[in-house]
Design a protein around this motif. Structure first.
Motif, PDB file in Angstrom:
ATOM      1  N   LEU A 324       0.821  -1.210   0.000  1.00 60.65           N
ATOM      2  CA  LEU A 324       0.000   0.000   0.000  1.00 60.65           C
ATOM      3  C   LEU A 324       0.856   1.262   0.000  1.00 60.65           C
ATOM      4  N   HIS A 325       2.021   1.186   0.636  1.00 60.92           N
ATOM      5  CA  HIS A 325       2.861   2.366   0.786  1.00 60.92           C
ATOM      6  C   HIS A 325       3.745   2.624  -0.427  1.00 60.92           C
ATOM      7  N   GLU A 326       4.215   1.557  -1.081  1.00 58.33           N
ATOM      8  CA  GLU A 326       5.194   1.696  -2.155  1.00 58.33           C
ATOM      9  C   GLU A 326       4.708   1.200  -3.508  1.00 58.33           C
ATOM     10  N   GLY A 327       3.578   0.510  -3.552  1.00 58.52           N
ATOM     11  CA  GLY A 327       3.148  -0.075  -4.819  1.00 58.52           C
ATOM     12  C   GLY A 327       4.018  -1.241  -5.238  1.00 58.52           C
ATOM     13  N   TRP A 328       4.698  -1.847  -4.275  1.00 60.81           N
ATOM     14  CA  TRP A 328       5.639  -2.940  -4.550  1.00 60.81           C
ATOM     15  C   TRP A 328       5.757  -3.789  -3.301  1.00 60.81           C
ATOM     16  N   MET A 329       6.149  -5.047  -3.471  1.00 61.85           N
ATOM     17  CA  MET A 329       6.390  -5.927  -2.343  1.00 61.85           C
ATOM     18  C   MET A 329       7.512  -6.876  -2.716  1.00 61.85           C
ATOM     19  N   HIS A 330       8.370  -7.144  -1.755  1.00 66.28           N
ATOM     20  CA  HIS A 330       9.475  -8.077  -1.972  1.00 66.28           C
ATOM     21  C   HIS A 330       8.931  -9.442  -2.378  1.00 66.28           C
ATOM     22  N   ASN A 331       9.623 -10.114  -3.298  1.00 69.95           N
ATOM     23  CA  ASN A 331       9.094 -11.360  -3.856  1.00 69.95           C
ATOM     24  C   ASN A 331       8.927 -12.461  -2.819  1.00 69.95           C
ATOM     25  N   ARG A 332       9.870 -12.622  -1.908  1.00 68.88           N
ATOM     26  CA  ARG A 332       9.722 -13.636  -0.869  1.00 68.88           C
ATOM     27  C   ARG A 332       8.479 -13.358  -0.030  1.00 68.88           C
ATOM     28  N   VAL A 333       8.235 -12.089   0.259  1.00 72.46           N
ATOM     29  CA  VAL A 333       7.071 -11.732   1.066  1.00 72.46           C
ATOM     30  C   VAL A 333       5.787 -11.925   0.269  1.00 72.46           C
ATOM     31  N   ARG A 334       5.841 -11.728  -1.046  1.00 73.47           N
ATOM     32  CA  ARG A 334       4.655 -12.009  -1.874  1.00 73.47           C
ATOM     33  C   ARG A 334       4.240 -13.467  -1.692  1.00 73.47           C
ATOM     34  N   MET A 335       5.208 -14.370  -1.661  1.00 78.07           N
ATOM     35  CA  MET A 335       4.885 -15.785  -1.476  1.00 78.07           C
ATOM     36  C   MET A 335       4.306 -16.046  -0.094  1.00 78.07           C
ATOM     37  N   ILE A 336       4.844 -15.371   0.923  1.00 74.47           N
ATOM     38  CA  ILE A 336       4.365 -15.573   2.293  1.00 74.47           C
ATOM     39  C   ILE A 336       2.931 -15.080   2.446  1.00 74.47           C
TER      40      ILE A 336
END
Length: 458
Positions: A324-336
């Motif tokens: 929500l803050h950056e319009g992006w998420m780290h890939n490992r966290v996307r999986m989590i």
């Protein structure tokens, strides 16, 4: 006699390594640069992706000296009309292999053909255009590893040596162009700088700083700057993967091999979508159509809590707030976070995929939908369904100091080190505003496995 052509920019907002630009230059003395604002694509794009797109268009227009023509409407109507007005004998574009893009381009081709205007597609947003790699029997690959081998053996041409001086650009004056959008006011202010120049600058910084050399060991760590952050630039074609692959071919270290592997994964998912366009909205594995899923008012409430990052599981909440803050998420966290939605909350993967596409600046249909199906176990080359990520131990493994969690979940900044991943074990006064865990992970894991038992046999 002079001749003219149109170059229709889409997911190729650059001038270097642009195969369609080279094709247009071979056909015509002068070229009209066009971008069509298509509401069928803009409406579902989300504010962040629209904002980044508009910035890329502004940079492209500046590099073209103001020659980029912006029109809004149905491309099958806009392009034939423009071609006739400027006397263009051909319209050039890079291939769009997504389901909507393929259908739209067929309508454009037919409309141009009626007027005797050539439609020429050259190149694509991929090193190898989806659909070109098949097994020996002609069928598509369903598993990544053999696809990657075939992809590497197939190879790709060297980057096209193109630039602003490759052609003479027709002026856009008097052709009904729209002013370039300033941006989307609903976008987060934390988006990356747009455009081709920013893309190449970011890539060179990543390589020269040693980030690429360490990529294989750092890419799974959301608490460090271990990734290239090139995904948005690849999504909009501000840089072509061939350009990156040429650089990678010159390097002999594990980081370059690992990065090349990730580019191959991007191409694999694009190939899957090309061969199975229905998989953008439906389970690739039809067994999962029978998977019991939670819906209704209570499920919607749980989904809202997940979207807002208030689940009580720190790494999940950090990821959702980063989105929500950056319009992006780290890939490992996307999986989590994806595993948590489908296997702890038992909600449909497509709910999460839709939320991601609404907010991600790098939202790419093929990668997003099939990444979600990987997490749900319903896709090709999927993670085994019984691999259920434990969000707490995942956080402790990949964010061992708790730095990532504290960065995005300020309620936990009073918990030092790895304690941030288990706030329920600390004095409640240290994180009084942080919610208790939404579910019992151990119980929900068993529930997820029980549901899978009902569908795992054909």
């Amino acid at each position: 006699m002079s001749s003219s052509a149109i170059l229709w920019f889409r997911r190729d907002l650059r001038l270097y390594d642009h195969a369609a630009l080279l094709a247009a230059a071979r056909r015509a003395d002068s070229v009209l640069a066009v971008f069509v604002l298509d509401d069928n694509l803009l409406r579902p794009a989300g504010a962040n992706r629209r904002h980044f797109l508009y910035g890329c268009l502004r940079e492209l227009d500046e590099r073209l000296g103001g020659a980029l023509l912006i029109r809004r409407g149905d491309p099958a109507e806009v392009l034939p009309e423009l071609a006739e007005r400027v006397g263009a004998a051909s319209v050039h574009a890079s291939a769009d292999t997504n389901p909507y893009g393929s259908r739209r381009d067929e309508r454009v081709r037919a409309a141009l053909e009626e007027r005797g205007i050539d439609w020429e597609v050259t190149g694509s947003p991929y090193a190898v255009t989806p659909g070109r790699i098949t097994k020996a029997d002609g069928t598509p690959y369903r598993v990544f590893t053999p696809f990657r081998r075939a992809w590497s053996e197939h190879g790709w041409p060297a980057p096209a040596e193109t630039g602003v001086d490759t052609v003479d650009w027709l002026p856009s004056d008097g052709l009904g162009g729209l002013p370039l959008p300033d941006g989307d006011p609903e976008a987060t202010p934390e988006l990356p700088p747009p455009g081709e120049s920013a893309a190449l600058r970011r890539w060179h910084e990543f390589v020269e700083s040693g980030g690429l050399a360490e990529y294989h060991s750092r890419r799974d760590r959301p608490d460090t700057a271990g990734t290239s952050r090139m995904s948005a630039y690849l999504r909009w074609g501000c840089v072509h993967p061939r350009t990156l692959l040429r650089e990678l071919s010159r390097l002999d270290h594990h980081g370059a091999g690992s990065y090349r592997n990730e580019l191959a994964f991007r191409e694999f998912y694009a190939d899957v979508l090309w061969n199975r366009p229905d998989s953008a909205r439906h389970n690739f594995d039809p067994r999962f159509d029978r998977m019991p899923l939670d819906t209704g008012a209570e499920a919607s409430t749980l989904f809202d809590v997940w979207c807002e990052g208030r689940t009580g599981f720190p790494v999940v909440d950090a990821g959702m707030r980063q989105l929500l803050h950056e319009g992006w998420m780290h890939n490992r966290v996307r999986m989590i976070v994806a595993s948590f939605l489908v296997k702890d909350l038992h909600l449909p993967w497509w709910w999460g995929a839709r939320h991601f596409m609404r907010h991600l600046v790098d939202g790419d249909l093929a990668s997003n939908q099939h990444g979600w199906q990987w997490a749900a176990g319903s896709g090709t080359d999927a993670a085994p369904y019984f691999r259920v990520f434990n969000p707490t131990t995942q956080g402790e493994k990949f964010d061992p100091s708790g730095e990532y969690v504290r960065r995005y979940v300020p309620e936990l900044r009073g918990l030092a080190g790895a304690r941030a991943h288990r706030p329920w074990r600390s004095d409640a006064s240290l994180a009084p505003d942080y919610p208790a865990p939404l579910v019992d992970h151990a119980h929900e894991r068993q529930e997820a496995l029980a549901r899978y038992e009902r569908i795992k046999n054909p």
